[in-house]
Write an enzyme that holds these catalytic residues in place. Structure first.
Site, PDB file in Angstrom:
ATOM      1  CD  GLU A 174      -3.648  -2.819  -7.320  1.00  0.00           C
ATOM      2  OE1 GLU A 174      -2.730  -3.312  -6.562  1.00  0.00           O
ATOM      3  OE2 GLU A 174      -4.492  -2.191  -6.805  1.00  0.00           O
ATOM      4  CD  GLU A 199      -2.728  -1.595   0.006  1.00  0.00           C
ATOM      5  OE1 GLU A 199      -2.745  -2.542  -0.290  1.00  0.00           O
ATOM      6  OE2 GLU A 199      -3.070  -0.561  -0.663  1.00  0.00           O
TER       7      GLU A 199
END
Length: 1002
Positions: free
Chosen positions: A480, A458
């Site tokens: 991602e 994150e």
């Protein structure tokens, strides 16, 4: 995950996070055939001309061009509308002729009639296929007329025409700033809001179109004048129309007042609850906007490229705190309290906005002029320290490595009791599941490894995803894939004791398995990704793990330092804006590394190559082909891959500096498995490698030995090697002691065992058990059950003991039961080592009395990692009544949170008793399940895979196919359904090919 009595543990290495695409018409190369279009208008070309249907994010298009593409769908709509216009029967005023007797036409009349029909048809076809003709309601004008036809628009909810007919928003208007005011009511579970959007007009237009979902617009004003809002619910869009054009460069303000219910699912602005240490129920409200759910909290331009700044105000009751992306500035008392947050100093996509209303506490630390805080419910404040330490270290690492400091003044990490995703990278306000952020002091290094993984992922997003964002979801891998790559790279640098190398290797194996199916997709998808379901399905193993694997391959291919230079160039050039994949390659080119031609072969086509090695004397020949397990509905392509080939040999095999000529006994390609491909050495090549390993196990690195095991199992599934050859290779493993190869071998054997078990091949299951014990039993029995500091040894021990106990090995089950009884008899004060908790709990759960003890412990424990392992153990039961109760309770929520239902289903599916009960449960409760988890979302993907991946009979294939085909818009077109059907067929094929020989060999 372990399921006992008749099942084996899956690969321990799993990611904690995760439709068939329409054909793409070739791009027309002659751009002069397409006249310039006015904003918001679409020209419909006749079918004889080449259609311009651009893949999203493909080619170097500017923002304006992207939104003015014609589409095959709208083309079809145009022809339907045109046809119906000339069809008399379509008129509501058409008068029916009175009934009359039938009469036979004369031959002359018949000939004349046929002639007229042919003439009319010929004229229609000539007109229809006339090149370069633009059809409008007035007919066909001059060739290539720039006058567009009047598009067909859908009806709004009030029956009026909605002024837009594309699921993507027009590019005429650009939001500049949002002023958001929200008042949540945590008693009625509702909220009201006002959104003030400052915007600029990029092209003359008579409409403003934006997103809104499940919001009731109570009032709307434009430039302080009240206006009417139209809504088209299927596309979650609202619009305001104007009689006169809004002019280019005009700056204007749209204000929308609205009301809504707090969501009862896990997206949008949703309500949640938990019980505090006194047992009292506490409520909170939090947000989850990725991928397309900000529109459920406030009206907005909910596409990644519509970046803007945000100012947030939240009115709350005393006793709660509020959090948002930016630091809080003021609190105004008015009975209720209004908290105002600073306006964001950076442009953000709407999916990164976040706010929370809750009763949380925090610990903080200042790192590089950023206030880092970790929030939790008060009872778990002591479990936040490891996350704060990890986040502080990694923030400093990323600041330094990328040469760009984190741009906000604060960074909050918040543990939410009821949260579906593993975590969400909201800028400045990262939200987590409690199990992904909180860890106790007594927790094992393996538990801390999980926390560190999620935090690292994150935080990487704050640069890759937040600072630089993909233009559209078809390039989601730019977010991602990078975050996944950096989570491992950063941790291997800053936390080497966590031993992430083995985990990253397992991730690459997982990506290869997914990408070997015809139902896979390219990393950068050129076909349509538009509907919410299609967008949700992009969050899968290809986007995450394959994306990360390709970045590792690229990095190891480039000269030292060039990869980093290219990434710094990319981040610096595109900070605050949006990108497509080609922008990344261009940035690397600008630092002297031309990788575009090579990397396009990896990102624009699905799958990966099989490299076959053939050798004659001193000559070695390499050939490549698409490694595709299933030829069903395969898209045949002549494209090849640009493969960066690496190898080692018998004279130099374990050092990166090995560079050899081919005067050697054997060759092992794809050193350390950094390349995204599989290698087949032929019968002779495999034989020499097997002999080399039997002679000296250390002749190859542990990762290279794991790579050989993975490759030969994959080739067996493909039918290129026999299962006898697989077993020949595994003979060396009786001397294996390293984690990576042993984990891969046990994972592969576990998959075979489960398939045989589900087919009720009991004699083969028994023989398989004897085979596993013969090869690994001594190592299983030698494992220590005390505390262990080495993460790698913990990983190996947990895999070995879960396998042993699941097979009913007496030494293992006795030890596990004894540890559990000590734990319960001491009122849980005598701890069980964290890496052994799952095997101990799961073994205990096979006893009715111990299952009840576990149920009590599940309700009382405050350690989140421990709680999740207990739940997995409860779900591993083979008792049908307990299985049904857990499933029902998980779907209802409460004792077992609904967010854990996919985990429960996955665990139960491994067991013999559970797998059929779970499949029936999913079929009977499908509509309720998709109320909780959106169609296409990762939980739905997981549920489909878990419940179907071990079927291997024609009966089950037809049952699964029939169930999903009847769902229609409720899930029939999901890519995960195609993957499930393909997997069942492959299981059938493997069984048909190997069952007879397995009966002989085992």
């Amino acid at each position: 995950m372990a399921s006992f009595s008749s099942s084996l543990p899956r690969n321990m290495i799993e990611n904690s996070m995760f439709e068939e695409e329409p054909d793409v018409v070739d791009l027309a190369k002659d751009s002069t055939a397409f006249p310039a279009l006015e904003p918001d208008e679409v020209v419909y070309e006749p079918r004889s001309s080449r259609l311009l249907v651009r893949g999203l994010g493909e080619n170097d298009l500017d923002d304006e061009e992207e939104d003015y593409e014609s589409s095959a769908r709208l083309l079809g709509m145009s022809f339907i509308n045109r046809s119906s216009t000339h069809n008399p029967s379509s008129s509501p005023y058409n008068r029916q002729a009175p009934p009359r007797l039938c009469s036979c036409p004369s031959a002359r009349m018949l000939v004349v009639g046929v002639f007229i029909l042919v003439l009319v048809a010929s004229m229609a076809m000539a007109l229809y296929f006339l090149p370069g003709c633009t059809f409008t309601k007035a007919g066909c004008g001059k060739a290539n007329s720039s006058t567009p036809m009047e598009p067909s628009y859908p009806n709004s909810t009030n029956g009026e025409l909605f002024p837009w007919n594309e699921i993507r928003l027009p590019a005429s208007v650009r939001p500049v700033n949002y002023d958001l005011s929200l008042t949540p009511n945590l008693t009625s579970m509702t909220f009201t809001g006002r959104t003030v959007i400052n915007m600029t007009i990029l092209h003359d237009t008579k409409r403003i179109v934006l997103h809104s979902s499940e919001l009731i617009i109570t009032k709307a004003t434009f430039q302080s004048v009240e206006v009417k809002v139209l809504e088209y619910k299927p596309w979650q869009q609202i619009a305001v129309s104007f009689l006169e054009d809004l002019k280019v460069g005009q700056v204007c303000v749209l204000t929308l007042d609205y009301a809504a219910n707090l969501s009862h699912t896990y997206d949008g602005f949703y309500n949640s609850s938990y019980n505090d240490k006194t047992g009292a129920k506490r409520v909170l409200a939090a947000t989850q906007f990725e991928p397309q759910a900000a529109r459920k909290a406030f009206p907005c331009f909910d596409e990644p490229a519509f970046k803007a700044t945000f100012l947030v105000r939240i009115t709350r009751e005393p006793g709660y705190i509020t959090l948002s992306n930016m630091p809080q500035t003021t609190t105004l008392p008015s009975g209720l309290l209004e908290d105002e947050f600073e306006q964001t100093g950076v442009n953000m996509s709407t999916y990164l906005v976040a706010f929370i209303v809750a009763n949380f506490t925090s610990i903080t630390r200042n790192v590089s002029n950023t206030l880092v805080s970790v929030y939790s419910v008060p009872e778990k404040k002591e479990h936040t320290h490891y996350a704060l330490d990890t986040a502080s270290t990694l923030l400093h690492f990323y600041n330094t490595f990328f040469h760009i400091d984190y741009p906000l003044r604060k960074l909050d990490l918040v543990a939410i009791p009821d949260f579906l995703a593993g975590a969400m990278e909201n800028w400045g306000l990262i939200t987590f599941r409690e199990t992904s952020l909180l860890v106790g002091n007594q927790s094992s290094p393996l538990d801390k490894q999980l926390i560190a993984n999620v935090v690292a992922h994150e935080l990487a997003h704050q640069w890759f995803g937040n600072l630089v964002t993909m233009r559209w979801w078809n390039d989601l891998w730019l977010n991602e894939g990078f975050a996944t790559y950096w989570q491992y790279t950063s941790l291997m640098t800053e936390f080497p004791q966590l031993d992430l190398g083995n985990v990253f290797l397992g991730v690459r194996f997982k990506a290869l398995a997914k990408d070997s199916l015809n139902s896979s997709h390219p990393v950068s998808v050129s076909s349509q990704v538009t509907t919410p379901e299609q967008v949700s399905e992009m969050f899968d193993s290809v986007t995450y793990e394959k994306g990360a694997s390709l970045l590792l391959m690229l990095k190891t291919t480039l000269p030292d330092g060039q990869f980093r230079k290219g990434l710094i160039k990319y981040l610096d050039k595109y900070r605050g804006s949006n990108t497509v994949t080609e922008d990344l390659w261009n940035s690397l080119t600008q630092v002297g590394v031309s990788v575009s031609d090579m990397m396009r072969t990896w990102t624009l086509q699905n799958g990966f190559p099989l490299v076959t090695v053939s050798r004659k004397g001193g000559h070695v020949t390499l050939t490549q082909e698409h490694f595709l397990l299933s030829a069903d509905n395969a898209t045949h392509t002549s494209n090849l891959w640009h493969i960066p080939v690496t190898y080692v040999n018998d004279s130099c095999s374990s050092a990166p500096s090995c560079r050899q000529i081919f005067t050697v006994k054997w060759l092992k390609f794809n050193y350390m498995n950094t390349g995204f491909y599989i290698v087949h050495y032929g019968d002779e090549g495999w034989a020499t490698l097997i002999d080399a390993l039997k002679t000296d196990i250390n002749t190859l690195t542990p990762h290279d030995r794991a790579s050989l095991i993975h490759n030969i199992f994959a080739l067996s599934r493909l039918g290129r090697v026999s299962f006898r050859q697989v077993l020949n290779l595994l003979d060396y493993a009786t001397n294996e002691t390293e984690t990576a190869p042993l984990t891969e071998a046990l994972s592969q054997l576990s998959s075979v065992y489960r398939l045989l078990d589900k087919r009720q091949e009991q004699r083969l299951v028994a023989r398989m058990k004897v085979y596993i014990w013969g090869h690994f039993g001594q190592l299983m029995d030698s494992q220590d059950w005390g505390e262990e500091e080495s993460v790698s040894k913990q990983e190996l021990r947990s895999v070995l003991l879960e396998m042993a106990c699941s097979l009913g090995r007496q030494n293992c089950t006795d030890q596990a039961t004894a540890l559990f009884d000590q734990w319960t008899n001491s009122n849980q004060t005598k701890p069980i080592p964290g890496d052994l908790q799952r095997v101990v709990f799961s073994t205990a759960a096979q006893s009715d009395l111990r299952w009840l003890s576990l149920m009590e412990a599940y309700s009382s424990t405050t350690y989140d990692s421990e709680k999740r392992k207990i739940l997995q153990a409860l779900a591993s039961t083979q008792d049908p009544q307990s299985i049904v109760w857990i499933l029902s309770t998980g779907l209802e929520g409460g004792i077992i949170q609904t967010q854990e239902l996919p985990l429960v289903i996955s665990t139960m599916s491994d067991g013999f008793a559970g797998h059929l009960l779970v499949w029936d449960f999913v079929k009977e409760n499908w509509d309720r399940i998709i109320e909780k988890f959106p169609v296409g979302s990762y939980p739905i993907q997981s549920i489909i895979k878990s419940t179907t991946s071990q079927f291997s009979t024609q009966t089950h294939l037809e049952e699964v196919q029939g169930f999903f085909s009847n769902l229609k818009e409720r899930g029939s077109q999901m890519r995960s359904v195609q993957e499930a059907l393909e997997t069942i067929r492959l299981n059938q094929l493997w069984m048909d090919r190997n069952l007879p020989t397995l009966r002989i060999w085992l």
